[in-house]
Write a protein that holds these residues in place. Structure first.
Motif, PDB file in Angstrom:
ATOM      1  N   VAL A 103       0.783  -1.240   0.000  1.00 25.06           N
ATOM      2  CA  VAL A 103       0.000   0.000   0.000  1.00 25.06           C
ATOM      3  C   VAL A 103       0.813   1.288   0.000  1.00 25.06           C
ATOM      4  CG1 VAL A 103      -0.286   0.168   2.510  1.00 25.06           C
ATOM      5  CG2 VAL A 103      -2.035   1.109   1.019  1.00 25.06           C
ATOM      6  N   ILE A 104       1.956   1.356   0.692  1.00 25.72           N
ATOM      7  CA  ILE A 104       2.638   2.648   0.838  1.00 25.72           C
ATOM      8  C   ILE A 104       3.087   3.177  -0.515  1.00 25.72           C
ATOM      9  CG2 ILE A 104       4.627   3.850   1.819  1.00 25.72           C
ATOM     10  CD1 ILE A 104       4.447   1.966   4.237  1.00 25.72           C
ATOM     11  N   GLN A 105       3.908   2.400  -1.235  1.00 19.97           N
ATOM     12  CA  GLN A 105       4.435   2.867  -2.518  1.00 19.97           C
ATOM     13  C   GLN A 105       3.367   2.779  -3.616  1.00 19.97           C
ATOM     14  OE1 GLN A 105       7.425   4.068  -2.302  1.00 19.97           O
ATOM     15  NE2 GLN A 105       8.255   4.292  -4.356  1.00 19.97           N
ATOM     16  N   THR A 106       2.756   1.608  -3.729  1.00 22.49           N
ATOM     17  CA  THR A 106       1.778   1.392  -4.800  1.00 22.49           C
ATOM     18  C   THR A 106       0.507   2.202  -4.569  1.00 22.49           C
ATOM     19  OG1 THR A 106       1.109  -0.604  -3.609  1.00 22.49           O
ATOM     20  CG2 THR A 106       2.606  -0.885  -5.466  1.00 22.49           C
ATOM     21  N   GLY A 107       0.085   2.319  -3.323  1.00 26.98           N
ATOM     22  CA  GLY A 107      -1.096   3.124  -3.019  1.00 26.98           C
ATOM     23  C   GLY A 107      -0.863   4.594  -3.300  1.00 26.98           C
ATOM     24  N   THR A 108       0.357   5.059  -3.022  1.00 32.04           N
ATOM     25  CA  THR A 108       0.699   6.443  -3.331  1.00 32.04           C
ATOM     26  C   THR A 108       0.692   6.667  -4.836  1.00 32.04           C
ATOM     27  OG1 THR A 108       2.077   6.566  -1.347  1.00 32.04           O
ATOM     28  CG2 THR A 108       2.420   8.255  -3.012  1.00 32.04           C
ATOM     29  N   GLY A 338       8.619   9.723 -10.319  1.00 38.31           N
ATOM     30  CA  GLY A 338       9.669   9.562  -9.314  1.00 38.31           C
ATOM     31  C   GLY A 338       9.442   8.347  -8.433  1.00 38.31           C
ATOM     32  N   ILE A 339       8.192   8.127  -8.044  1.00 36.28           N
ATOM     33  CA  ILE A 339       7.879   7.011  -7.149  1.00 36.28           C
ATOM     34  C   ILE A 339       7.974   5.685  -7.895  1.00 36.28           C
ATOM     35  CG2 ILE A 339       6.158   6.071  -5.573  1.00 36.28           C
ATOM     36  CD1 ILE A 339       5.088   8.908  -5.225  1.00 36.28           C
ATOM     37  N   VAL A 340       7.561   5.678  -9.172  1.00 41.75           N
ATOM     38  CA  VAL A 340       7.689   4.471 -10.002  1.00 41.75           C
ATOM     39  C   VAL A 340       9.168   4.120 -10.174  1.00 41.75           C
ATOM     40  CG1 VAL A 340       7.455   3.593 -12.369  1.00 41.75           C
ATOM     41  CG2 VAL A 340       5.500   4.680 -11.247  1.00 41.75           C
ATOM     42  N   LEU A 341       9.980   5.115 -10.504  1.00 43.00           N
ATOM     43  CA  LEU A 341      11.410   4.907 -10.744  1.00 43.00           C
ATOM     44  C   LEU A 341      12.084   4.275  -9.521  1.00 43.00           C
ATOM     45  CD1 LEU A 341      13.793   7.542 -12.349  1.00 43.00           C
ATOM     46  CD2 LEU A 341      14.491   6.266 -10.327  1.00 43.00           C
ATOM     47  N   ALA A 342      11.757   4.792  -8.341  1.00 40.22           N
ATOM     48  CA  ALA A 342      12.491   4.390  -7.135  1.00 40.22           C
ATOM     49  C   ALA A 342      11.998   3.083  -6.526  1.00 40.22           C
ATOM     50  CB  ALA A 342      12.408   5.514  -6.099  1.00 40.22           C
ATOM     51  N   GLY A 343      10.676   2.901  -6.458  1.00 38.35           N
ATOM     52  CA  GLY A 343      10.122   1.786  -5.692  1.00 38.35           C
ATOM     53  C   GLY A 343      10.574   0.423  -6.155  1.00 38.35           C
ATOM     54  N   ALA A 344      10.672   0.234  -7.467  1.00 40.60           N
ATOM     55  CA  ALA A 344      11.006  -1.085  -8.001  1.00 40.60           C
ATOM     56  C   ALA A 344      12.367  -1.573  -7.514  1.00 40.60           C
ATOM     57  CB  ALA A 344      10.973  -1.050  -9.530  1.00 40.60           C
ATOM     58  N   GLY A 377       3.765  -1.656 -11.069  1.00 34.83           N
ATOM     59  CA  GLY A 377       2.795  -0.929 -11.879  1.00 34.83           C
ATOM     60  C   GLY A 377       1.455  -1.619 -11.957  1.00 34.83           C
ATOM     61  N   ILE A 378       1.475  -2.947 -12.076  1.00 36.58           N
ATOM     62  CA  ILE A 378       0.212  -3.699 -12.176  1.00 36.58           C
ATOM     63  C   ILE A 378      -0.556  -3.653 -10.868  1.00 36.58           C
ATOM     64  CG2 ILE A 378      -0.739  -6.031 -12.438  1.00 36.58           C
ATOM     65  CD1 ILE A 378       1.552  -6.484 -14.538  1.00 36.58           C
ATOM     66  N   TRP A 379       0.158  -3.814  -9.726  1.00 37.75           N
ATOM     67  CA  TRP A 379      -0.549  -3.761  -8.442  1.00 37.75           C
ATOM     68  C   TRP A 379      -1.092  -2.350  -8.170  1.00 37.75           C
ATOM     69  CZ3 TRP A 379      -3.358  -6.461  -5.547  1.00 37.75           C
ATOM     70  CH2 TRP A 379      -3.633  -6.112  -4.221  1.00 37.75           C
ATOM     71  N   ALA A 380      -0.324  -1.331  -8.526  1.00 38.75           N
ATOM     72  CA  ALA A 380      -0.818   0.046  -8.369  1.00 38.75           C
ATOM     73  C   ALA A 380      -2.063   0.258  -9.229  1.00 38.75           C
ATOM     74  CB  ALA A 380       0.273   1.049  -8.755  1.00 38.75           C
ATOM     75  N   GLN A 388     -10.558   1.585  -2.871  1.00 40.93           N
ATOM     76  CA  GLN A 388     -10.190   1.640  -1.455  1.00 40.93           C
ATOM     77  C   GLN A 388      -8.871   2.362  -1.188  1.00 40.93           C
ATOM     78  OE1 GLN A 388     -12.334   0.480   0.903  1.00 40.93           O
ATOM     79  NE2 GLN A 388     -13.651   0.120  -0.860  1.00 40.93           N
ATOM     80  N   TYR A 389      -8.082   2.637  -2.233  1.00 37.88           N
ATOM     81  CA  TYR A 389      -6.738   3.188  -2.025  1.00 37.88           C
ATOM     82  C   TYR A 389      -6.777   4.513  -1.282  1.00 37.88           C
ATOM     83  CZ  TYR A 389      -8.085   6.083  -5.915  1.00 37.88           C
ATOM     84  OH  TYR A 389      -8.770   6.959  -6.695  1.00 37.88           O
TER      85      TYR A 389
END
Length: 478
Positions: A103-108, A338-344, A377-380, A388-389
């Motif tokens: 939830v933290i990264q993907t929910g954001t 930025g969040i996509v780039l970093a989280g993975a 990306g798919i889970w986000a 619910q996010y």
């Protein structure tokens, strides 16, 4: 430990400027344009609105300064996950990574992408007016959600083409929104016709809240009530849920430490420079709100879009809406990137430790974790459709601060337990800086646990579900 499977290998292609742009771009999303409405409803005074943002700024910069010591000691991809694992063991690292992915990264990513869609609908009203693609009771799938998914998948694809593709996009969009915010701040003082600063500040240190709604869920403008003592403390904690969430994600730069030039120095520099600059911008934007809008206009802005109301006062109702919609679109698009780039990179590092899907381990020919990017990306995208996010995000500020506190405490813990470890950078004003964060963070969490439990238990439960998952993953070794 750093060796990754796959055709490409990580190369250090991000300089200090790129890292600082990642910090600022990941922080500035949609929150600064919205959450001041809720802060004003909880505290009802210009003084207290500023206090909330100042406290949040002190917290954020203190955490960044403290993280700097850990980033210099462990200059690896994975950032906060790596710090927690190295200091407190694999389980603590996993629980953070679990919360990050679920939830933290993907929910954001989902929430900011949907914000992009909602502000796009200002420019293309047909997006708002179109019938839902699917509806069952209160659950529905709209074109705005589909647009959000399109943005997530597009940016995921761009980032699979290499760090430099994501870096270029990040620098352009972050630079654009910084320039636009500075322009808005300047024009907010120069062009506004009716000045409400004195009125908003006339309440002094008296605090009020107005959280009463009618049967339709609309706030009652006549419902202001004076609060004092612990009521003010509870109001500050509730108000900070929004300001804290608007000020997180700066630690994303630690996730890509493996791709930053001279990470022992540049990661800490980027965090301190980036967070300080953003918090100054946030404070100045709130000065504009207080200058252009009265208390009720801030607290009860349509859909909490305070920035739109302020922009209409500066530029006029027609062009003001367009200007702000474009600014928020730029801001949210860059934030998602930025969040996509970093989280993975975190999920790839977890896969190295046997804590995530093995497929996430591999780099593609461009030297980036393509499969990890697509999983994220798919889970986000699924969260975009869940409906619910948004509720989840309201509840995770508590969990984010809790993990920040554990990590900051790790600085003190290592100083005591392993004083001989090499520390290329030492926390400025240690131990005052980490203690300041721990005191403010503890007060925030305790007050929420007492007065606003809807913001605490759901997020904690999400993390605690990770405990049996951890033991299941490690059943052969524990």
């Amino acid at each position: 430990m750093e060796k990754l499977q796959g055709e490409g290998t990580p190369k250090r292609k991000l300089g200090l400027f790129d890292a600082a742009m990642l910090v600022m771009g990941s922080m500035i999303g949609s929150g600064i344009f919205i959450v001041s409405a809720d802060i004003m409803r909880n505290l009802g005074s210009g003084y207290w609105l500023i206090v909330v943002w100042v406290i949040t700024g002190v917290m954020t910069v203190a955490a960044a300064i403290s993280y700097g010591e850990l980033s210099a000691m462990f200059p690896k991809a994975g950032g906060q996950y790596t710090y927690l694992k190295e200091i407190f063991g694999k389980m603590m690292g996993f629980l953070y990574g679990w919360g990050l992915f679920t939830v933290i990264q993907t929910g954001t990513i989902a929430a900011v992408a949907v914000a992009f869609g909602k502000f796009t609908a200002y420019l293309i009203p047909a997006l708002n007016d179109a019938a839902p693609l699917f509806q069952n009771g209160s659950y529905k799938i709209t074109w705005i959600q589909i647009l959000a998914i399109g943005v997530i998948l597009l940016l995921t694809y761009i980032n699979t083409k290499g760090v430099e593709s994501g870096k270029l996009l990040q620098n352009v969009f972050t630079g654009s929104k910084i320039v636009a915010l500075i322009g808005l701040i300047l024009l907010g003082f120069l062009l506004v016709k009716n000045n409400f600063w004195s009125g908003n500040m006339s309440f002094g240190w008296d605090a009020f809240n107005n959280l009463k709604t009618d049967s339709g869920g609309n706030f009652l403008k006549s419902g202001w009530e004076s609060i004092s003592g612990m009521g003010i403390m509870a109001g500050i904690a509730a108000a900070m849920v929004g300001s804290v969430f608007s000020s997180v994600a700066w630690e994303n730069v630690t996730f890509v430490s493996g791709e930053i030039e001279n990470p022992k120095k540049n990661v800490v520099r980027s965090m301190v420079l980036g967070t300080s600059a953003v918090m100054v911008l946030y404070l100045l934007v709130n000065f504009i709100y207080l200058n252009t809008l009265d208390r009720d206009s801030i607290a009860f802005a349509a859909n909490d879009r305070v920035a739109v109301s302020a922009s209409e006062q500066i530029f006029g109702s027609g062009i003001g809406t367009v200007v702000m919609a474009v600014l928020v679109m730029i801001s949210t698009f860059g934030c998602v990137n930025g969040i996509v780039l970093a989280g993975a990179r975190v999920f790839q590092t977890m896969a190295q430790d046997g804590m995530f899907f093995k497929a996430a381990l591999h780099n593609n020919k461009n030297g980036v974790p393509e499969k990890s990017l697509w999983m994220q990306g798919i889970w986000a995208s699924v969260l975009c459709l869940s409906g619910q996010y948004g509720n989840l995000l309201d509840m995770i500020s508590f969990v984010i601060v809790l993990f920040y506190m554990i990590t900051v405490f790790g600085v003190i813990y290592l100083r005591i337990k392993k004083p001989a470890l090499e520390r290329p950078y030492k926390t400025w004003l240690y131990p005052i800086t980490p203690i300041i964060y721990l005191l403010i963070g503890a007060a925030f969490c305790i007050l929420l646990l007492i007065y606003k439990q809807q913001y605490t238990w759901p997020g904690l439960l999400i993390v605690l579900v990770g405990v049996p998952v951890y033991f299941f993953i490690n059943k052969k070794t524990v």
